[in-house]
Design an enzyme around this catalytic site. Structure first.
Site, mmCIF file in Angstrom:
data_model
loop_
_atom_site.group_PDB
_atom_site.id
_atom_site.type_symbol
_atom_site.label_atom_id
_atom_site.label_comp_id
_atom_site.label_asym_id
_atom_site.label_seq_id
_atom_site.Cartn_x
_atom_site.Cartn_y
_atom_site.Cartn_z
ATOM 1 N N CYS A 197 0.842 -1.200 0.000
ATOM 2 C CA CYS A 197 0.000 0.000 0.000
ATOM 3 C C CYS A 197 0.876 1.248 0.000
ATOM 4 O O CYS A 197 1.343 1.697 1.044
ATOM 5 C CB CYS A 197 -0.936 -0.006 1.208
ATOM 6 N N CYS B 72 -0.450 4.181 1.989
ATOM 7 C CA CYS B 72 -0.365 3.997 3.446
ATOM 8 C C CYS B 72 1.063 4.235 3.932
ATOM 9 O O CYS B 72 1.284 4.869 4.950
ATOM 10 C CB CYS B 72 -0.742 2.577 3.868
ATOM 11 N N ASP B 73 2.013 3.678 3.223
ATOM 12 C CA ASP B 73 3.383 3.595 3.763
ATOM 13 C C ASP B 73 4.415 4.459 3.046
ATOM 14 O O ASP B 73 5.558 4.555 3.507
ATOM 15 C CB ASP B 73 3.848 2.122 3.729
#
Ligand code: NDP
Length: 320
Positions: free
Chosen positions: A139, A142-143
């Site tokens: 992701c 997300c990261d």
């Protein structure tokens, strides 16, 4: 043979990611007495990420596990009956809908919210497990933030891979796009954008053999034109390794009864979580090939619970 036990449920929610728990919070507060089965991965995909910094309401960020724990406690606080169990079969031929849990028990649901999520595909290399949360991610949104000024690689040649590479290229100093074919599958516009970005290098005809590093990912072992006479092995120093080779929506159990697209995402009536079956709703990633964010999943979970409440009160009116 002992007859299968049957229980009647007003609002049954399958799945325990942000969509499932948000649906549960709304359904419980609307007195629908929701029962939620947590599914294969209690807490959903967020439990596999480290920090979540883009979920509104957490100015300092929150761990994926912490966020899901908060949502679970909030759902429980209003009386959601949260249970361990996996939906293994479904009979949605007529209402009440029958769902089999763990192959043992069948429950009857007046309304059903499918929030079973999607599972990111991995290459299947042992190193992906070894470095999970230590440089391997599926992701980018997300990261990606953790790789500011660092070097990362993205695997895949579709729209997701291109989108992830573009997103990461605005944070990381360098992005390698590892593509197994000699061309990108992504749409033309995405291909052009990726090609124009100076800090993205596309490595065509490359496959990943493994990762290396002491306390996290420090590099990737690649092979170019594997199996060909001019096969070439090389290693690249990277800090982050992102998979973007597609997701598999967890809709198998329901596919016989409701419409899905070619990839298996549940089709809903645009702008709503309604499926073609009355009282059956789909929320979160299982019905979302485009956004796949915790906050969008939570939003559609909320919508599904509101729809379930309206549906049930309509039925009650008709019956009463
Ligand atoms: P896709 O299935 O389109 O692409 C997957 C990519 O991963 C392909 O390039 C494929 O390679 C590669 N791949 C698959 N398995 C492996 C493997 N084992 N090793 C190496 N590479 C592998 O998935 P996406 O998630 O990119 O897109 C899904 C859908 O969502 C598409 O319809 C896409 O258009 C859409 N989408 C649209 C966006 C937008 O419009 N902005 C953004 C994101 C997605 P190969 O080509 O060789 O098969």
């Amino acid at each position: 043979m002992i007859p299968m036990e049957k229980e009647k449920i007003r609002c049954l929610i399958i799945g325990s990611g942000p969509a499932g728990f948000t649906a549960a919070i709304y359904a419980a507060r609307a007195n629908l007495s929701p029962v939620l089965y947590e599914g294969i991965q209690p807490g959903g995909q967020l439990t596999t990420t480290t920090d979540v910094e883009n979920f509104p309401g957490y100015p300092e960020g929150v761990t994926g596990v912490g966020l899901m724990d908060d949502l679970k406690r909030q759902a429980a606080r209003f009386g959601t009956d949260i249970r361990m169990g996996i939906a293994t079969a479904a009979d949605l031929s007529e209402a009440p809908y029958r769902i089999t849990i763990d192959g043992e028990k069948t429950v009857e649901a007046e309304s059903l919210i499918i929030a079973t999520g999607a599972t990111a595909r991995y290459l299947g290399l042992p190193d992906e497990q070894k470095y999970a949360g230590m440089g391997v991610s599926a992701c980018a949104t997300c990261d990606g933030f953790f790789y500011r000024g660092k070097v990362v690689a993205v695997v895949g040649g579709g729209d997701t891979a291109c989108e992830d590479a573009l997103y990461l290229s605005s944070l990381a100093s360098k992005v390698y796009l590892i593509v197994r074919k000699p061309f990108l599958r992504a749409s033309k516009v995405m291909q052009e954008r990726v090609s124009c970005r100076e800090n993205i290098s596309i490595l065509f005809e490359h496959r990943t053999l493994g990762l290396y590093g002491e306390n996290g990912v420090e590099g990737v072992h690649l092979v170019k034109r594997q199996g060909e006479p001019d096969e070439e092995k090389r290693s690249l120093a990277i800090d982050g390794f992102f998979l973007a080779i597609g997701h598999t929506p967890n809709s198998t159990v329901f596919r016989e009864w409701i419409e899905t697209d070619a990839a298996g995402y549940i089709k809903t009536i645009p702008g709503t979580p309604r499926t073609i079956l009355p009282g059956v709703f789909a929320a979160g990633d299982v019905a979302d090939p485009h956004y796949r964010q915790a906050i969008t999943a939570a939003g559609t979970g909320c919508m599904a619970a509101i729809e379930a409440e309206r549906y049930l009160s309509e039925i009650n009116k008709k019956q009463g």
